[in-house]
Design a protein around this motif. Structure first.
Motif, PDB file in Angstrom:
ATOM      1  N   MET A  29      33.880  38.690  37.767  1.00 36.07           N
ATOM      2  CA  MET A  29      33.597  39.059  36.517  1.00 36.07           C
ATOM      3  C   MET A  29      33.719  40.595  36.281  1.00 36.07           C
ATOM      4  O   MET A  29      34.228  40.981  35.374  1.00 36.07           O
ATOM      5  CB  MET A  29      32.182  38.547  36.033  1.00 36.07           C
ATOM      6  CG  MET A  29      31.985  37.022  35.764  1.00 36.07           C
ATOM      7  SD  MET A  29      30.488  36.730  35.249  1.00 36.07           S
ATOM      8  CE  MET A  29      29.794  35.681  36.464  1.00 36.07           C
ATOM      9  N   LEU A  30      33.315  41.207  37.469  1.00 38.08           N
ATOM     10  CA  LEU A  30      33.009  42.773  37.183  1.00 38.08           C
ATOM     11  C   LEU A  30      34.396  43.261  37.309  1.00 38.08           C
ATOM     12  O   LEU A  30      35.076  44.334  36.655  1.00 38.08           O
ATOM     13  CB  LEU A  30      32.355  43.468  38.230  1.00 38.08           C
ATOM     14  CG  LEU A  30      30.703  43.588  37.977  1.00 38.08           C
ATOM     15  CD1 LEU A  30      30.567  44.717  36.862  1.00 38.08           C
ATOM     16  CD2 LEU A  30      29.991  42.164  37.302  1.00 38.08           C
ATOM     17  N   GLU A  31      35.390  42.810  38.331  1.00 33.10           N
ATOM     18  CA  GLU A  31      36.731  43.056  38.393  1.00 33.10           C
ATOM     19  C   GLU A  31      37.462  42.956  36.998  1.00 33.10           C
ATOM     20  O   GLU A  31      38.138  43.633  36.522  1.00 33.10           O
ATOM     21  CB  GLU A  31      37.346  42.379  39.541  1.00 33.10           C
ATOM     22  CG  GLU A  31      37.262  42.914  40.847  1.00 33.10           C
ATOM     23  CD  GLU A  31      37.747  44.308  40.826  1.00 33.10           C
ATOM     24  OE1 GLU A  31      39.131  44.645  40.558  1.00 33.10           O
ATOM     25  OE2 GLU A  31      37.122  45.333  41.367  1.00 33.10           O
ATOM     26  N   ALA A  32      36.980  41.682  36.598  1.00 27.18           N
ATOM     27  CA  ALA A  32      37.749  41.431  35.081  1.00 27.18           C
ATOM     28  C   ALA A  32      37.517  42.651  34.045  1.00 27.18           C
ATOM     29  O   ALA A  32      38.459  42.933  33.112  1.00 27.18           O
ATOM     30  CB  ALA A  32      37.380  40.175  34.478  1.00 27.18           C
ATOM     31  N   VAL A  33      36.189  43.209  33.941  1.00 26.65           N
ATOM     32  CA  VAL A  33      35.967  44.328  33.057  1.00 26.65           C
ATOM     33  C   VAL A  33      36.188  45.605  33.598  1.00 26.65           C
ATOM     34  O   VAL A  33      35.994  46.532  32.798  1.00 26.65           O
ATOM     35  CB  VAL A  33      34.661  44.140  32.436  1.00 26.65           C
ATOM     36  CG1 VAL A  33      34.707  42.792  31.673  1.00 26.65           C
ATOM     37  CG2 VAL A  33      33.400  44.106  33.328  1.00 26.65           C
ATOM     38  N   ARG A  34      36.085  46.017  34.939  1.00 28.14           N
ATOM     39  CA  ARG A  34      36.083  47.156  35.392  1.00 28.14           C
ATOM     40  C   ARG A  34      36.996  47.045  36.771  1.00 28.14           C
ATOM     41  O   ARG A  34      36.496  47.036  37.750  1.00 28.14           O
ATOM     42  CB  ARG A  34      34.538  47.585  35.928  1.00 28.14           C
ATOM     43  CG  ARG A  34      34.563  48.997  35.969  1.00 28.14           C
ATOM     44  CD  ARG A  34      34.717  49.586  34.712  1.00 28.14           C
ATOM     45  NE  ARG A  34      34.121  50.952  34.287  1.00 28.14           N
ATOM     46  CZ  ARG A  34      34.315  51.658  33.372  1.00 28.14           C
ATOM     47  NH1 ARG A  34      34.923  51.240  32.373  1.00 28.14           N
ATOM     48  NH2 ARG A  34      33.559  52.870  33.491  1.00 28.14           N
ATOM     49  N   GLY A  52      38.990  47.439  40.096  1.00 23.88           N
ATOM     50  CA  GLY A  52      38.832  48.337  41.026  1.00 23.88           C
ATOM     51  C   GLY A  52      37.459  48.657  41.252  1.00 23.88           C
ATOM     52  O   GLY A  52      37.231  49.605  42.421  1.00 23.88           O
ATOM     53  N   SER A  53      36.510  47.972  40.710  1.00 25.47           N
ATOM     54  CA  SER A  53      35.170  48.576  41.062  1.00 25.47           C
ATOM     55  C   SER A  53      34.630  47.810  42.052  1.00 25.47           C
ATOM     56  O   SER A  53      33.521  48.066  42.621  1.00 25.47           O
ATOM     57  CB  SER A  53      34.172  48.346  39.742  1.00 25.47           C
ATOM     58  OG  SER A  53      34.357  46.805  39.106  1.00 25.47           O
ATOM     59  N   MET A  54      34.996  46.671  42.499  1.00 24.94           N
ATOM     60  CA  MET A  54      34.221  45.602  43.356  1.00 24.94           C
ATOM     61  C   MET A  54      35.130  45.824  44.574  1.00 24.94           C
ATOM     62  O   MET A  54      36.232  45.735  44.898  1.00 24.94           O
ATOM     63  CB  MET A  54      34.468  44.232  42.895  1.00 24.94           C
ATOM     64  CG  MET A  54      33.625  44.185  41.509  1.00 24.94           C
ATOM     65  SD  MET A  54      31.862  44.653  41.717  1.00 24.94           S
ATOM     66  CE  MET A  54      31.203  43.341  42.374  1.00 24.94           C
ATOM     67  N   SER A 112      25.634  46.483  45.183  1.00 23.57           N
ATOM     68  CA  SER A 112      25.744  47.711  45.012  1.00 23.57           C
ATOM     69  C   SER A 112      26.852  48.084  43.918  1.00 23.57           C
ATOM     70  O   SER A 112      26.675  49.340  43.387  1.00 23.57           O
ATOM     71  CB  SER A 112      25.944  48.367  46.217  1.00 23.57           C
ATOM     72  OG  SER A 112      26.054  49.665  46.254  1.00 23.57           O
ATOM     73  N   ALA A 113      28.185  47.507  44.210  1.00 21.88           N
ATOM     74  CA  ALA A 113      29.132  47.803  43.419  1.00 21.88           C
ATOM     75  C   ALA A 113      29.005  47.565  41.970  1.00 21.88           C
ATOM     76  O   ALA A 113      29.373  48.566  41.137  1.00 21.88           O
ATOM     77  CB  ALA A 113      30.523  46.973  43.880  1.00 21.88           C
TER      78      ALA A 113
END
Length: 163
Positions: free
Chosen positions: A55-60, A62-64, A103-104
């Motif tokens: 989910m986080l990779e989908a909206v941000r 490279g963040s995870m 944390s990410a």
């Protein structure tokens, strides 16, 4: 409280519940099912970790942090019926991955502007989430939804209620 604080509070509340529910469980306990046909905690932990990452990779992008090779496949719906301990990780391994991902997630949250939370989400997230803010809200809610099942497993194992 602003949106960042509200999302942090929801995420933190979910994390505290999860850690409390599993702190006194053994690796073997993670493979117990509340009733036949339900998912055990080990599979659910993997599912939740993989979902937060996706989910986080989908909206941000490279963040995870990257998940271990084969992790998503080991926790796919097709593997949910496995009771073989070799198919899953230890509690400590799940907790380590969870904390790395979390944390990410929190770092990504802090990188967002208030306006970013109204941004659209890509498919397939848009089938059940309206915007980027919902993605952050889900990081507490999704874990709590699953942890509700863990209360039953704990009772089945003879542990007292915690709340």
């Amino acid at each position: 409280m602003n949106a960042h604080g509200a999302f942090r509070a929801g995420i933190s509340g979910g994390q505290n519940l999860v850690e409390t529910y599993i702190k006194d469980l053994s690796d073997a306990d993670l493979l117990v099912r509340a009733v036949p046909g339900t998912n055990h905690i080990a599979w659910q932990l993997g599912h939740l970790i993989a979902a937060e990452n996706a989910m986080l990779e989908a909206v941000r992008p490279g963040s995870m942090p990257k998940l271990p090779a084969g992790f998503r496949e080991r926790h796919s719906k097709e593997k949910a019926n496995s009771d073989d301990a070799k198919d899953f990780l230890t509690k400590d391994q799940y907790l380590k991955l969870f904390k790395e991902q979390r944390s990410a997630t929190l770092k990504a949250l802090e990188s967002m502007s208030e306006a970013d939370f109204d941004g659209p989400v890509p498919e397939p997230l848009s089938q059940y989430l309206r915007n980027v803010g919902d993605v952050f809200s889900m990081q507490g809610t999704h874990w709590v939804m699953h942890a509700g099942q863990w209360a039953l497993i704990r009772r089945k194992l003879g542990h007292p209620p915690l709340f």
